[in-house]
Every structure is written in C-alpha cells, then in structure tokens.
Write a protein that holds these residues in place. Sequence first.
Motif, PDB file in Angstrom:
ATOM      1  N   UNK A  34      71.219  16.411 -35.095  1.00 23.93           N
ATOM      2  CA  UNK A  34      72.357  15.740 -35.530  1.00 23.93           C
ATOM      3  C   UNK A  34      73.442  15.946 -34.254  1.00 23.93           C
ATOM      4  N   UNK A  35      73.321  17.208 -33.795  1.00 21.45           N
ATOM      5  CA  UNK A  35      74.315  17.457 -32.640  1.00 21.45           C
ATOM      6  C   UNK A  35      73.425  18.048 -31.421  1.00 21.45           C
ATOM      7  N   UNK A  36      74.096  17.614 -30.164  1.00 19.51           N
ATOM      8  CA  UNK A  36      73.325  18.415 -29.048  1.00 19.51           C
ATOM      9  C   UNK A  36      74.388  18.759 -28.159  1.00 19.51           C
ATOM     10  N   UNK A  37      74.330  19.834 -27.377  1.00 22.88           N
ATOM     11  CA  UNK A  37      75.462  20.320 -26.516  1.00 22.88           C
ATOM     12  C   UNK A  37      75.478  19.384 -25.398  1.00 22.88           C
ATOM     13  N   UNK A  38      76.760  19.372 -24.894  1.00 22.76           N
ATOM     14  CA  UNK A  38      76.945  18.696 -23.508  1.00 22.76           C
ATOM     15  C   UNK A  38      76.058  18.839 -22.495  1.00 22.76           C
ATOM     16  N   UNK A  39      75.591  17.873 -21.659  1.00 19.61           N
ATOM     17  CA  UNK A  39      74.657  18.060 -20.720  1.00 19.61           C
ATOM     18  C   UNK A  39      75.271  17.087 -19.306  1.00 19.61           C
ATOM     19  N   UNK A  40      75.083  17.473 -18.577  1.00 19.65           N
ATOM     20  CA  UNK A  40      75.565  16.682 -17.173  1.00 19.65           C
ATOM     21  C   UNK A  40      74.434  16.656 -15.955  1.00 19.65           C
ATOM     22  N   UNK A  48      76.701  10.299 -11.619  1.00 18.16           N
ATOM     23  CA  UNK A  48      76.172  11.348 -12.498  1.00 18.16           C
ATOM     24  C   UNK A  48      76.060  10.792 -13.879  1.00 18.16           C
ATOM     25  N   UNK A  49      75.251  11.461 -14.674  1.00 16.66           N
ATOM     26  CA  UNK A  49      75.334  10.992 -16.265  1.00 16.66           C
ATOM     27  C   UNK A  49      75.581  12.130 -16.945  1.00 16.66           C
ATOM     28  N   UNK A  50      76.093  11.735 -18.132  1.00 19.35           N
ATOM     29  CA  UNK A  50      76.713  12.776 -19.134  1.00 19.35           C
ATOM     30  C   UNK A  50      75.990  12.458 -20.712  1.00 19.35           C
ATOM     31  N   UNK A  51      75.575  13.464 -21.563  1.00 22.19           N
ATOM     32  CA  UNK A  51      75.231  13.122 -22.785  1.00 22.19           C
ATOM     33  C   UNK A  51      75.685  14.290 -23.395  1.00 22.19           C
ATOM     34  N   UNK A  52      75.700  14.114 -24.950  1.00 21.95           N
ATOM     35  CA  UNK A  52      76.133  14.769 -25.851  1.00 21.95           C
ATOM     36  C   UNK A  52      75.669  14.009 -27.379  1.00 21.95           C
ATOM     37  N   UNK A  53      75.627  14.757 -28.435  1.00 25.34           N
ATOM     38  CA  UNK A  53      75.582  13.847 -29.941  1.00 25.34           C
ATOM     39  C   UNK A  53      76.303  14.757 -30.987  1.00 25.34           C
ATOM     40  N   UNK A  54      76.986  13.898 -31.505  1.00 25.22           N
ATOM     41  CA  UNK A  54      77.617  14.490 -32.601  1.00 25.22           C
ATOM     42  C   UNK A  54      79.107  14.534 -32.552  1.00 25.22           C
ATOM     43  N   UNK A  76      78.428   7.780 -22.781  1.00 23.75           N
ATOM     44  CA  UNK A  76      77.497   8.818 -22.761  1.00 23.75           C
ATOM     45  C   UNK A  76      75.885   8.011 -22.355  1.00 23.75           C
ATOM     46  N   UNK A  77      75.279   8.655 -21.706  1.00 23.13           N
ATOM     47  CA  UNK A  77      73.887   8.287 -21.152  1.00 23.13           C
ATOM     48  C   UNK A  77      73.737   6.979 -19.956  1.00 23.13           C
ATOM     49  N   UNK A  78      74.984   6.584 -19.869  1.00 22.61           N
ATOM     50  CA  UNK A  78      75.092   5.508 -18.726  1.00 22.61           C
ATOM     51  C   UNK A  78      75.595   6.104 -17.539  1.00 22.61           C
ATOM     52  N   UNK A  79      75.256   5.507 -16.459  1.00 20.02           N
ATOM     53  CA  UNK A  79      75.219   6.070 -15.052  1.00 20.02           C
ATOM     54  C   UNK A  79      76.669   5.895 -14.629  1.00 20.02           C
ATOM     55  N   UNK A  80      77.501   6.957 -14.145  1.00 16.16           N
ATOM     56  CA  UNK A  80      78.949   6.943 -13.723  1.00 16.16           C
ATOM     57  C   UNK A  80      78.789   7.228 -12.080  1.00 16.16           C
ATOM     58  N   UNK A  81      79.826   6.541 -11.556  1.00 15.46           N
ATOM     59  CA  UNK A  81      80.054   7.065  -9.930  1.00 15.46           C
ATOM     60  C   UNK A  81      81.633   7.103  -9.914  1.00 15.46           C
ATOM     61  N   UNK A  82      81.772   8.179  -9.163  1.00 14.63           N
ATOM     62  CA  UNK A  82      83.126   8.459  -8.410  1.00 14.63           C
ATOM     63  C   UNK A  82      83.113   8.421  -6.993  1.00 14.63           C
ATOM     64  N   UNK A  83      84.065   7.789  -6.573  1.00 20.24           N
ATOM     65  CA  UNK A  83      84.314   7.357  -5.077  1.00 20.24           C
ATOM     66  C   UNK A  83      84.973   8.590  -4.567  1.00 20.24           C
TER      67      UNK A  83
END
Length: 250
Positions: free
Chosen positions: A163-169, A183-189, A216-223
């Motif tokens: 149900x829940x997953x810790x934050x990952x980057x 970067x991408x980030x992901x978590x659940x719950x 979450x799960x989508x590619x992000x970009x910071x200039x």
Amino acid sequence: YVKLPGSMYRTEAGGSDITFYFHPDFTMTNEGAKLRLQLAGVTDGVGNVLDTAVTQLFTVVNETMAAQRLSSLALAGEQQQDGSVALHWQQYDLGAAQNYLVERSADGDYFETIGSVQPTEAEALEFLDTETFENRIFYRLRIQRTDGTEVYSRVAVIQDAGIALPLSVEVFPNPIENNQVQFTWDSKGSDQVVEVEIRSLIGALIHTETLDAHTRGNGQAIAVSDQLEAGVYLLVVRQGTQSQTIKFVK
C-alpha cells in the motif's frame, strides 16, 4: 515464527521423556497461536548425539478454569492506505492493568517501545503507528500491572500489502548534461505535494520549487544557470515527513 523467551518455559528430562512447563501468562496471552517445537542435539543413554531432529506444530490452548481465566488480548493490526498500521486488542485483566506499552520490531528479536495506551472502561483499545515499513513488521504489548509485574502479549506480524512505499529519487544522467538536473521521484500512499531544492554542499539554497503528487514516476527537469560553478551539489526532495538527498555533479 518468533522465538519464545526462555522466561516463558522450562524443561525437565527424565528417562526417555522430556517435559515442557509453560508460564501461565504464556497460555493466557497466546491462546490460539501456533507453537512450533523443535528438538535437536538429543543424546542417547551413553551421551551419543542422535542424528534425528523432531519438529512438531501445536495450537496453544488456555485450559485455566473459566472463573480464574484472564481475557485474551487478541492483538491484531491492519495496514492502512497511507502505510500506517492500526493496532487493536482486547483489554487484559481489566482493573489490574496499569499501562499498555506498544513495542515494535523489524526482525522479531529486538523490540523498542513506540508508545503507550492507558486502560479505559472500553473493552477494546487501539494504537496507530504512523511509521511506514517494507516486507513485514512485528508488534507486541508489554502490560504493566498494578502489582508491579509485567506480562507480554503474543507477537502480531503485519505483512506489507504494497500500500505504501518510501520516497525514492533518482538523478540521471549524473553528471548532469546541458545544465539540466533531470530526475524522477516515486512514492506510494501519500498525495502530499513534493518540495524540491538544489543546494550547495554547505547547504546554501540555489533553487526551490513545488511539485504536485501526480508528477510521481514522470521525468522532471530543473534548469540551472550556466554561471553555476562546476562541482558537486545536492538535490533535496521532501514529501511530508520523508526526504531524500542525492548528490549530483555539474
């Protein structure tokens, strides 16, 4: 299975018989649980170790007279949608219990106290553990009595239902290219927003922004500025009480 503390039982050997004696609190608080008995290293009459080992499974039954019998704790729990665990149990020896200490373990051996619940007039009590986990987690109660003695409950094992997953980057590529931190980030719950920061190694803030949970799960970009010196920097991502810090090279 969780190893039974030595204080809860003793053994006596006589002839070809081995007798086990269990503490009354064991049967009262573990009624209905499965007990696995394993015997190894048994010797014959002249001291030779036998090759055979014995494993037997029993169901714990409390045969105390009804008038003397203490109510079963029936400790149980369920993982919630946000990854927390809701524990509940029946009151034990109502009137004689002074405090319920809630203990948690990651391996079933070492337990730490994470909270306490005071007895009330209600038949059942509850405790919410907001700490998320992976795989499985163990809980037990340590009941402090008014006469100064203590007794432990059976151990409740809660399996992670995914149900829940810790934050990952993850930062990729690293070193970065074209002055962009991808970067991408992901978590659940959790549907909380995500706070993103870029900092120097000494903590100076270079950039900050907020992302919605649906990213979450989508590619992000910071200039980052091409005037930023080459070197190592920190990407800090926070969601609620969780945070991840990743080093990247410009």
